[in-house]
Design a protein around this motif. Structure first.
Motif, PDB file in Angstrom:
ATOM      1  N   ASP A  41      92.402  -2.780  26.972  1.00 14.56           N
ATOM      2  CA  ASP A  41      91.404  -1.934  27.635  1.00 14.56           C
ATOM      3  C   ASP A  41      90.629  -2.755  28.658  1.00 14.56           C
ATOM      4  O   ASP A  41      90.928  -3.930  28.905  1.00 14.56           O
ATOM      5  CB  ASP A  41      90.470  -1.278  26.607  1.00 14.56           C
ATOM      6  CG  ASP A  41      89.634  -2.300  25.826  1.00 14.56           C
ATOM      7  OD1 ASP A  41      89.565  -3.472  26.250  1.00 14.56           O
ATOM      8  OD2 ASP A  41      89.046  -1.920  24.810  1.00 14.56           O
ATOM      9  N   HIS A  42      89.614  -2.126  29.258  1.00 17.03           N
ATOM     10  CA  HIS A  42      88.874  -2.786  30.335  1.00 17.03           C
ATOM     11  C   HIS A  42      88.121  -4.016  29.859  1.00 17.03           C
ATOM     12  O   HIS A  42      87.767  -4.888  30.653  1.00 17.03           O
ATOM     13  CB  HIS A  42      87.893  -1.794  30.975  1.00 17.03           C
ATOM     14  CG  HIS A  42      86.812  -1.331  30.042  1.00 17.03           C
ATOM     15  ND1 HIS A  42      87.024  -0.339  29.105  1.00 17.03           N
ATOM     16  CD2 HIS A  42      85.532  -1.741  29.879  1.00 17.03           C
ATOM     17  CE1 HIS A  42      85.909  -0.153  28.417  1.00 17.03           C
ATOM     18  NE2 HIS A  42      84.996  -0.981  28.861  1.00 17.03           N
ATOM     19  N   LEU A  65      95.140  -2.996  22.692  1.00 18.62           N
ATOM     20  CA  LEU A  65      95.276  -1.636  22.169  1.00 18.62           C
ATOM     21  C   LEU A  65      96.653  -1.377  21.575  1.00 18.62           C
ATOM     22  O   LEU A  65      96.797  -0.567  20.646  1.00 18.62           O
ATOM     23  CB  LEU A  65      95.035  -0.614  23.293  1.00 18.62           C
ATOM     24  CG  LEU A  65      93.715  -0.681  24.042  1.00 18.62           C
ATOM     25  CD1 LEU A  65      93.707   0.330  25.185  1.00 18.62           C
ATOM     26  CD2 LEU A  65      92.551  -0.413  23.088  1.00 18.62           C
ATOM     27  N   ILE A  81      93.184   0.938  31.783  1.00 17.17           N
ATOM     28  CA  ILE A  81      93.844   0.097  30.802  1.00 17.17           C
ATOM     29  C   ILE A  81      94.963  -0.652  31.528  1.00 17.17           C
ATOM     30  O   ILE A  81      95.446  -0.208  32.575  1.00 17.17           O
ATOM     31  CB  ILE A  81      94.409   0.897  29.609  1.00 17.17           C
ATOM     32  CG1 ILE A  81      95.408   1.966  30.092  1.00 17.17           C
ATOM     33  CG2 ILE A  81      93.293   1.521  28.818  1.00 17.17           C
ATOM     34  CD1 ILE A  81      96.066   2.719  28.961  1.00 17.17           C
TER      35      ILE A  81
END
Length: 467
Positions: free
Chosen positions: A153-154, A159, A241
């Motif tokens: 993710d950012h 993930l 993402i």
């Protein structure tokens, strides 16, 4: 009179009912007892029931059996909280079709307060079967990929990973999910990697495999290994993402090192070959020189041996330049011209004290299969000019130029301002060995030979850069 297609909405309740009916999503309203009081046509399509079959029934009839026992308590808890729940909250929800088939749904809940009948709940229901199928296909594709696949993710939290990633890094996926991506990167890179990731997210773009070859991953055992990483930013409602494709290039690096080592060995071998050829040619040169010294009174023979020596020296020079260069396939012909002319001037002293030379060449690399015959050509033409262009006390200049003629051809010109070539000399059928060699060597390198007899005398060769 207004068209029959338009109605005058003066009743707000009617407007609400029409809006609910026109919604593309399923909409179901239940009362405080959990009984269905309203459905729209989209709900009939989603669940396969007619609205007559649904009205008055408990909402649990639309849930799989395994969820029914706990649902009334969850419903009462929600009514007490009495707040909207957006779509996507609780993704692992399922509906039950009339035919008994379960299907995944997203449900948004909105409490509706009334004055007399308590709190109703309006549920917006979306069948996400197609989306789940697409996600499943994506997950299967990621899982089946031969490369390691890591999604973050950012904030850099992992993930998703595939089985290849587990093999590459030695961790189980449950040990990686939720962890910062830095766990897969050598400690020496931890401090600046977040900044690099931040800069990438500011201007996200695909980064192909092979960009940044000096990247390394770190195995669970602590061992570092070289990797190539391709990056693909994906825009989602929750933000960007990043899907990274990771390849272990240890085997490739080893092959590259082996190839470099083999090339070094080849270069050393070629260098040694050129060195030995040069030495052998110098021995021949010395033997010819010794032979000349024994011919005290035979001027003609001495001249023949001297010319042969210069031809041998010309070939030896090519191998000397190759031996000293980094590229054994091509000769720096500009350097060769300067060396050859200096050697010839020494060989024909004192005649050359009256002769000047002007050399105008670009730095041009020529393959060895052209360089040797071209070097012999140059030797013959310069020798010819030194010996015959300035008889007696005449003085003058010999000019040598080598330039690009076109994208695929070169031009070499040897000219002098001497007495010129006699009109009665048939150049194409000459008895002299030197000019015979010029004709033969020109043909050998596919050169176009043009001869200008005087004012100035010039030999121009246009020849291909490679054969």
């Amino acid at each position: 009179m207004p068209s029959s297609r338009f109605r005058n909405f003066s009743n707000p309740e009617e407007m609400v009912n029409l809006a609910v009916e026109a919604s593309p999503n399923g909409m179901v309203m239940v009362n405080g007892e959990g009984k269905i009081v309203l459905v729209n046509s989209a709900s009939e399509k989603v669940f396969g029931y007619s609205r007559q079959e649904l009205i008055g029934q408990p909402i649990e009839m639309l849930l799989p059996g395994r969820f029914r026992a706990n649902h009334p308590e969850l419903r009462l808890t929600y009514v007490k909280e009495s707040k909207s729940r957006p779509m996507g909250h609780g993704r692992d929800l399922y509906g039950l079709h009339k035919n008994g088939k379960e299907f995944p749904v997203e449900v948004g809940l909105n409490p509706v307060e009334t004055l007399n009948d308590g709190t109703f709940v309006l549920a917006v229901i979306i069948d996400i079967s197609e989306r789940r199928q697409a996600e499943k296909m994506i997950n299967l594709a990621v899982e089946a990929a031969p490369n390691g696949m890591v999604m973050t993710d950012h904030s850099g939290k992992i993930l998703l990973v595939n089985s290849t990633t587990e093999e590459l890094f030695g961790y189980l996926r449950q040990d990686m999910i939720g962890q910062p991506i830095e766990m897969l990167i050598p400690t020496s890179h931890h401090s600046h990697h977040p900044e690099l990731r931040k800069n990438f997210l500011k201007n996200p773009s695909k980064r192909a495999m092979g960009h940044g070859r000096d990247l390394h991953g770190v195995h669970k055992s602590g061992k570092e290994f070289p990797v190539e990483v391709g990056l693909n930013p994906i825009q989602t409602p929750e933000g960007i993402i990043v899907l990274a494709s990771v390849i272990d290039i240890t085997a490739r690096k080893q092959q590259e090192e082996q190839l470099i080592a083999a090339l070094k060995e080849k270069d050393l071998l070629l260098s040694e070959i050129h060195h030995r050829v040069k030495n052998n040619l110098q021995i021949i040169d010395s033997l010819l020189g010794m032979q000349s010294e024994t011919l005290h009174d035979d001027t003609a023979a001495i001249k023949v041996l001297t010319e042969s020596q210069n031809r041998v020296k010309s070939m030896a020079l090519i191998h000397q330049i190759l031996y000293q260069s980094q590229d054994f396939s091509q000769v720096d012909f500009s350097a060769f011209i300067h060396s050859l002319v200096n050697n010839l001037l020494v060989s024909y002293t004192p005649e050359t004290s009256r002769i000047k030379t002007k050399i105008d060449t670009d730095k041009i690399l020529i393959p060895i299969n052209i360089s040797i015959p071209l070097g012999l050509l140059l030797n013959e033409l310069c020798t010819n000019a030194i010996k015959y262009a300035f008889p007696g006390n005449h003085s003058g200049t010999i000019r040598i130029s080598l330039k690009d003629h076109s994208a695929s051809k070169l031009l070499m010109r040897i000219s002098d301002n001497g007495i010129g070539i006699a009109k009665d000399l048939d150049i194409e059928d000459t008895p002299t060995l030197g000019l015979q060699l010029v004709q033969l060597l020109s043909e050998q390198i596919n050169a176009e030979l043009t001869i200008h007899r005087r004012n100035p005398t010039s030999f121009t060769l246009i020849f291909p850069k490679d054969l």
